[in-house]
Design a protein around this motif. Structure first.
Motif, PDB file in Angstrom:
ATOM      1  N   ALA A   1       0.982  -1.207   0.128  1.00 59.02           N
ATOM      2  CA  ALA A   1      -0.089  -0.011  -0.150  1.00 59.02           C
ATOM      3  C   ALA A   1       0.814   1.241  -0.030  1.00 59.02           C
ATOM      4  O   ALA A   1       2.105   1.147   0.193  1.00 59.02           O
ATOM      5  N   GLY A   2       0.412   2.338  -0.166  1.00 58.25           N
ATOM      6  CA  GLY A   2       0.881   3.742  -0.309  1.00 58.25           C
ATOM      7  C   GLY A   2       0.068   4.834   0.131  1.00 58.25           C
ATOM      8  O   GLY A   2       0.570   5.823   0.334  1.00 58.25           O
ATOM      9  N   LEU A   3      -1.209   4.649  -0.141  1.00 55.98           N
ATOM     10  CA  LEU A   3      -2.082   5.664   0.151  1.00 55.98           C
ATOM     11  C   LEU A   3      -3.034   5.369   1.388  1.00 55.98           C
ATOM     12  O   LEU A   3      -3.369   4.092   1.633  1.00 55.98           O
ATOM     13  N   ARG A   4      -3.401   6.231   2.260  1.00 55.25           N
ATOM     14  CA  ARG A   4      -4.557   6.018   3.291  1.00 55.25           C
ATOM     15  C   ARG A   4      -5.669   5.141   2.879  1.00 55.25           C
ATOM     16  O   ARG A   4      -5.901   4.087   3.630  1.00 55.25           O
ATOM     17  N   ASP A   5      -6.052   5.650   1.796  1.00 54.63           N
ATOM     18  CA  ASP A   5      -7.289   4.607   1.256  1.00 54.63           C
ATOM     19  C   ASP A   5      -6.974   3.329   0.723  1.00 54.63           C
ATOM     20  O   ASP A   5      -7.945   2.481   0.918  1.00 54.63           O
ATOM     21  N   ASP A   6      -5.740   3.043   0.505  1.00 52.82           N
ATOM     22  CA  ASP A   6      -5.442   1.783   0.175  1.00 52.82           C
ATOM     23  C   ASP A   6      -5.778   0.667   1.072  1.00 52.82           C
ATOM     24  O   ASP A   6      -5.957  -0.476   0.995  1.00 52.82           O
ATOM     25  N   VAL A   7      -5.765   1.184   2.518  1.00 51.13           N
ATOM     26  CA  VAL A   7      -5.932   0.256   3.592  1.00 51.13           C
ATOM     27  C   VAL A   7      -7.099  -0.378   3.644  1.00 51.13           C
ATOM     28  O   VAL A   7      -7.365  -1.437   4.217  1.00 51.13           O
ATOM     29  N   ALA A   8      -8.405   0.288   3.068  1.00 51.14           N
ATOM     30  CA  ALA A   8      -9.577  -0.329   2.926  1.00 51.14           C
ATOM     31  C   ALA A   8      -9.581  -1.759   2.161  1.00 51.14           C
ATOM     32  O   ALA A   8     -10.236  -2.422   2.404  1.00 51.14           O
TER      33      ALA A   8
ATOM     34  N   PHE B   1       5.043   7.931  -0.623  1.00 53.46           N
ATOM     35  CA  PHE B   1       3.719   8.370  -1.416  1.00 53.46           C
ATOM     36  C   PHE B   1       3.229   9.822  -0.959  1.00 53.46           C
ATOM     37  O   PHE B   1       2.832  10.687  -1.560  1.00 53.46           O
ATOM     38  N   GLN B   2       3.205   9.705   0.576  1.00 52.65           N
ATOM     39  CA  GLN B   2       2.657  11.020   1.464  1.00 52.65           C
ATOM     40  C   GLN B   2       3.733  12.410   0.531  1.00 52.65           C
ATOM     41  O   GLN B   2       3.077  13.478   0.370  1.00 52.65           O
ATOM     42  N   PHE B   3       4.952  11.984   0.757  1.00 53.31           N
ATOM     43  CA  PHE B   3       6.007  13.067   0.305  1.00 53.31           C
ATOM     44  C   PHE B   3       5.680  13.295  -1.220  1.00 53.31           C
ATOM     45  O   PHE B   3       5.911  14.552  -1.701  1.00 53.31           O
ATOM     46  N   LEU B   4       5.245  12.357  -2.229  1.00 56.50           N
ATOM     47  CA  LEU B   4       5.309  12.818  -3.690  1.00 56.50           C
ATOM     48  C   LEU B   4       4.043  13.555  -3.985  1.00 56.50           C
ATOM     49  O   LEU B   4       3.941  14.279  -4.948  1.00 56.50           O
ATOM     50  N   VAL B   5       3.079  13.354  -3.371  1.00 59.31           N
ATOM     51  CA  VAL B   5       1.957  14.065  -3.539  1.00 59.31           C
ATOM     52  C   VAL B   5       1.679  15.382  -2.846  1.00 59.31           C
ATOM     53  O   VAL B   5       0.818  16.199  -3.084  1.00 59.31           O
TER      54      VAL B   5
END
Length: 756
Positions: free
Chosen positions: A452-459, A476-480
């Motif tokens: 995973a790399g995004l918060r919503d991926d955890v779903a 990913f948080q740094f990239l966006v």
């Protein structure tokens, strides 16, 4: 003299020339005189693209006999290079440039200085405007700016007179007939079928020179107000929510919309004498030229956001608001665009929008992040796709393979539909295994985790039934983000992820930036010198150098995981001392938090990604200090084979089932036997059925893979007997077959295991 006052002086004179009732040749003859006099340049020349060649069409200072005689191929000489690359050249000594070519008939041997800008229409070069000077000197920035503005106005004159090839460089854009298959870049996985819809017809600027500058300025002010209002509305109404990275994407995009520097540059372009539309286009052209000189993929993607806003602004100011989104989608559609901004994607009816194909695009683009969240397949890097397809053509999008089929025949469409149906049926069958634990036939438990790399991926944890997150890519948080994320924001993200995981294990990999994941706000002079950035100053190497970055992330992880088990994994460790140095940063932050009596994680486990081969030689020294190891097969394989995985010419040399890589992995498994270390594999290798079968045969009992592969790997595990595949692998490694892949496929077939 400012760039815009210089341009304004020239444009005032050009306005009179363009309005005069003389033929085009006479107008261009006057143009070169005006520019040469205004910029005090001995030479000013205009080359136009005619029948695929750049023809000297008008000149001041060169031999007049060379007009309509001197012709250069695209890419030939300095002028040809400008047209081919759509770039500006500014040279104090032209003859020293590697592309320099001397044409004796022009009589230019006495001139040393050279500057040239492309004359652009519809993002294609239709000619080149050059100036030359006897004395060796670089032209001032104000002069170059003036040339670029004038070149834009010239494009209108040249087009109206029909003097240059209509389509400019790049050839005919006439849509074709018949089936055509294109290979592109996989951006968002999935299958889609629909009718081609062009996102945005190109807006043609009818008038470039302003009659009333203040009136043009007011038009731009009103357009900015309206555009910002639209952006605010869309940001607030994003149907998938504005929390997490998606919200950060939109906030970054919104930041561009309110950027005062951008609006100031447009106002300065109006000061030079351009209409509101032409001023926006002028600034946009300058941005495009700069983008072509930028190698940093993330910064290029952020500039695409600015291009999206420019397109939106120019549509508002011109009153030409008819995009496909505004008109609405009447049927299942595949959106065709050069590139797409995040807000533009949000405007479409998600029930009708089935897929997106782009001429550009990259994995880190904001629109890709949003499309992934919305479940819309995307394929990018499809060269000239807008010229190959017609409105309404049927398009098949294979986001899994990065392929697009235009105007497919009945047989191809039927096969695609069958595959689409089979894919949905398989996904439905995998969904039934969501609550089933993946035990092999002989009772061995295989941990199937997800990346995973995004918060919503955890779903996806609950949706797939994965055992946990074996790789959470914190970069990913740094990239966006438009700037380095603050420690508090990082900590909040990590806590949200742990809470959403609902007790399942999450392994956080510290930032793996650098290489192909550069950050415009965090550059390194050393990184700029990397000839092979994948093997350069990146990941843990960069983080240890930027100790402030490492310290902030360490404390954020410790604070965010308060009350939870914290699993920290360091990427690209090549020697034990690097692990020790990274862990020491965490130990220091942990000690500081203890002095503040802050709540701490319930347990902390440290591990490494084994992706640099040298680390395997030092495992006996490092194992006592580790809780887990994750083998990063993507980077490990390219390092072992010295084969860049991004290079298509080396694709066949990048084989996960080569005996050499399997023997390497087998040796790592043997070195870890008897140690209290959890060993697993992270990467695409574990998400492919045949490769996963091989890994299980080597003794790997933990896989961390893409969420989409979890169901099928769980299904595979339940059909495997680890003793049988283990014995087969031992034999193959001792005496490798001619083709390991063929041997594995034959074994799987004999044991009724589907691996394709």
């Amino acid at each position: 003299m400012s760039a815009f006052s210089a341009a304004r002086s020239i444009l005032t004179s050009l306005h009179e020339v363009m309005a005069a009732r003389t033929h085009a040749q006479a107008k261009l003859n006057q143009v070169v005189e005006i520019i040469g006099e205004s910029l005090h340049s001995e030479v000013c020349s205009i080359y136009l693209l005619r029948e695929g060649m750049l023809e000297l069409y008008a000149t001041r200072g060169l031999n007049q006999a060379a007009v309509h005689v001197t012709r250069l191929g695209v890419g030939e000489g300095l002028t040809g290079a400008i047209a081919q690359n759509i770039e500006t050249l500014n040279l104090d000594e032209a003859a020293t440039h590697p592309e320099f070519q001397y044409r004796s008939e022009t009589g230019e041997e006495n001139f040393h200085s050279f500057a040239g800008v492309p004359i652009v229409r519809r993002e294609r070069a239709i000619g080149v405007l050059t100036i030359q000077h006897v004395d060796p000197r670089k032209y001032e920035e104000v002069e170059i700016e003036a040339l670029q503005t004038v070149a834009m106005v010239l494009a209108e004159l040249i087009n109206n007179a029909g003097l240059a090839d209509e389509e400019g460089l790049g050839g005919s854009t006439e849509a074709r007939t018949g089936q055509e298959s294109l290979d592109g870049l996989k951006l968002v996985a999935g299958l889609a079928i629909g009718e081609a819809v062009f996102h945005q017809p190109r807006i043609q600027i009818e008038q470039t020179v302003a009659e009333d500058i203040e009136a043009e300025r007011q038009r731009v002010y009103l357009a900015f107000d309206r555009m910002r209002e639209q952006i605010d509305t869309m940001t607030n109404q994003a149907e998938f929510g504005v929390d997490g990275e998606h919200g950060q994407v939109l906030e970054t995009y919104k930041m561009f919309a309110y950027d005062e520097g951008w609006s100031r540059r447009i106002n300065e372009a109006i000061d030079s004498g351009l209409t509101a539309e032409a001023a926006i286009e002028r600034v946009q052209q300058r941005t495009r030229m700069r983008m072509r000189a930028i190698s940093d993929p993330l910064l290029r993607d952020r500039m695409h956001d600015l291009e999206d806003l420019s397109n939106r602004l120019i549509r508002i100011v011109s009153g030409q608001l008819g995009t496909a989104a505004q008109k609405g989608l009447a049927r299942d559609s595949i959106l065709v665009a050069k590139n797409l901004g995040p807000a533009e994607l949000l405007e479409y009816d998600k029930r009708r929008l089935k897929g997106v194909v782009l001429e550009e695009g990259s994995l880190t683009a904001h629109v890709v992040i949003l499309a992934r969240a919305m479940g819309i397949p995307v394929v990018g890097r499809l060269r000239n796709v807008r010229g190959l397809v017609r409105d309404g053509d049927t398009i098949l999008v294979d986001g899994d393979a990065g392929k697009v089929t235009l105007r497919p025949g009945q047989g191809v469409t039927s096969a695609f539909q069958t595959r689409f149906t089979r894919s949905r049926e398989k996904q439905a069958s995998y969904a039934k295994l969501r609550e089933v634990e993946p035990f092999t036939r002989d009772g061995k438990r295989i941990n199937v985790m997800m990346n995973a790399g995004l918060r919503d991926d955890v779903a996806m944890l609950a949706m797939t039934g994965a055992d946990g997150i074996g790789l959470y890519r914190t970069e990913f948080q740094f990239l966006v983000s438009a700037a380095l994320p603050q420690r508090e924001r990082q900590a909040r993200l990590y806590r949200d992820v742990l809470e959403a995981a609902n007790g399942k294990k999450v392994v956080f990999r510290t930032v793996d930036i650098g290489g192909d994941k550069s950050l415009p706000y965090l550059s390194s002079e050393t990184a700029k010198l990397d000839e092979n950035p994948a093997m350069g100053w990146r990941a843990l190497r960069l983080a240890l150098e930027r100790d402030g970055l490492m310290k902030a992330q360490a404390r954020a992880l410790l604070e965010g995981a308060a009350g939870y088990e914290l699993n920290v994994m360091f990427p690209m460790v090549s020697e034990p001392w690097e692990f020790d140095a990274a862990k020491d940063v965490f130990d220091q932050q942990l000690a500081w938090l203890k002095t503040r009596k802050a709540q701490l994680p319930s347990a902390i486990r440290y591990g490494v990604m084994l992706e640099v081969p040298s680390l395997a030689e030092m495992l006996d020294q490092l194992l006592p200090r580790l809780s887990f190891i994750s083998i990063g097969t993507n980077d490990l394989t390219q390092f072992l084979f010295a084969a860049d995985r991004a290079n298509p010419m080396l694709a066949e040399r990048y084989d996960w089932l080569s005996p050499s890589i399997l023997r390497f992995l087998s040796r790592v498994v043997s070195n870890c036997e008897g140690e209290q270390v959890d060993l697993g594999v992270c990467g695409e290798m574990g998400g492919r059925r045949l490769e996963a079968l091989a890994l299980i045969g080597l003794g790997i009992r933990r896989l961390s893979i893409t969420p989409a592969a979890v169901g099928q790997i769980k299904e595979l595990v339940r059909k495997v007997d680890t003793r049988e595949i283990g014995d087969a692998m031992d034999g193959w490694l001792a005496s490798p077959p001619l083709d390991m892949r063929v041997a594995l496929q034959a074994w799987a077939k004999a044991h009724s295991i589907e691996v394709d």
